[in-house]
Motif scaffolding. Structure first.
Motif, mmCIF file in Angstrom:
data_model
loop_
_atom_site.group_PDB
_atom_site.id
_atom_site.type_symbol
_atom_site.label_atom_id
_atom_site.label_comp_id
_atom_site.label_asym_id
_atom_site.label_seq_id
_atom_site.Cartn_x
_atom_site.Cartn_y
_atom_site.Cartn_z
ATOM 1 N N GLU A 1 -37.577 10.903 15.333
ATOM 2 C CA GLU A 1 -37.267 11.040 13.912
ATOM 3 C C GLU A 1 -37.309 9.664 13.261
ATOM 4 O OE1 GLU A 1 -33.671 12.585 11.080
ATOM 5 O OE2 GLU A 1 -34.120 13.725 12.894
ATOM 6 N N THR B 1 -36.947 11.656 5.726
ATOM 7 C CA THR B 1 -37.217 11.506 7.151
ATOM 8 C C THR B 1 -38.367 12.409 7.562
ATOM 9 O OG1 THR B 1 -35.613 13.208 7.770
ATOM 10 C CG2 THR B 1 -34.819 10.927 7.706
ATOM 11 N N ARG C 1 -35.236 6.060 13.491
ATOM 12 C CA ARG C 1 -33.862 6.465 13.214
ATOM 13 C C ARG C 1 -33.200 6.765 14.551
ATOM 14 N NH1 ARG C 1 -32.084 10.730 8.714
ATOM 15 N NH2 ARG C 1 -29.874 10.653 9.135
ATOM 16 N N GLU D 1 -32.401 9.215 1.933
ATOM 17 C CA GLU D 1 -33.620 8.794 2.627
ATOM 18 C C GLU D 1 -34.446 9.992 3.096
ATOM 19 O OE1 GLU D 1 -31.402 7.939 6.862
ATOM 20 O OE2 GLU D 1 -31.622 6.344 5.405
ATOM 21 N N ILE E 1 -37.451 7.360 9.391
ATOM 22 C CA ILE E 1 -37.244 7.283 7.943
ATOM 23 C C ILE E 1 -38.570 6.836 7.340
ATOM 24 C CG2 ILE E 1 -36.016 6.059 6.109
ATOM 25 C CD1 ILE E 1 -33.727 5.684 8.234
ATOM 26 N N ASN F 1 -39.865 14.166 11.278
ATOM 27 C CA ASN F 1 -39.725 14.374 12.709
ATOM 28 C C ASN F 1 -41.123 14.569 13.276
ATOM 29 O OD1 ASN F 1 -39.227 15.282 15.322
ATOM 30 N ND2 ASN F 1 -37.261 16.166 14.694
#
Length: 162
Positions: free
Chosen positions: A144, A48, A159, A46, A146, A50
């Motif tokens: 964060e 991600t 997440r 996945e 996904i 941030n």
């Protein structure tokens, strides 16, 4: 002083036209950041993002939607949640994302969804999808997400730090 010839004038005009059209595009700093993060993801797992690395400073953000603070529709209710004065009402199907820094609004994303015809409403290019485990607001230590892309749109799923 040397005058521009036609070729130089054409190049400068095309450059300025391109610059103007970029400023009026439908994407914004937030969208561009998320899309670039997705495009630079080189993993088979996945992807991600941030949000602490956004191109503007923030320390807390709130998402108002039908799943997250659905009861907050008036400027008074939103102000109460944000802890600062907010001047706009929203409707149940709208999406409002407010980034704060030291108690001041520094960035805001709003989408007005047509409650009678959601399919024909203008969707956000990047939107959040939150479940019941999502916190009431997000800070730099829990930002964060996904990223998933479907039909040209990007969805951010929180997440949790478990």
């Amino acid at each position: 002083m040397k005058f521009f010839n036609f070729k130089n004038l054409l190049i400068v005009s095309l450059f300025l036209l391109n610059l103007i059209s970029c400023k009026n595009s439908s994407t914004n700093e937030f969208d561009e950041f998320v899309i670039n993060s997705f495009n630079h993801c080189h993993t088979t797992k996945e992807c991600t993002v941030n949000l602490t690395n956004l191109p503007f400073r923030w320390d807390r953000f709130y998402i108002f939607s039908e799943n997250h603070y659905p009861e907050a529709l008036t400027k008074e209710e939103i102000s109460s949640i944000l802890g600062i004065k907010y001047n706009k009402n929203i409707s149940l199907n709208d999406r409002l994302i407010v980034f704060l820094l030291n108690g001041e609004i520094v960035y805001e994303i709003f989408a007005n969804y047509n409650s009678e015809n959601l399919i024909d409403s203008n969707r956000l290019l990047v939107d959040f999808y939150l479940d019941k485990k999502a916190p009431p607001f997000f800070e730099r230590n829990n930002a964060e997400f996904i990223i998933k892309k479907t039909d040209g749109y990007y969805a951010l799923y929180w997440r949790s730090n478990k």
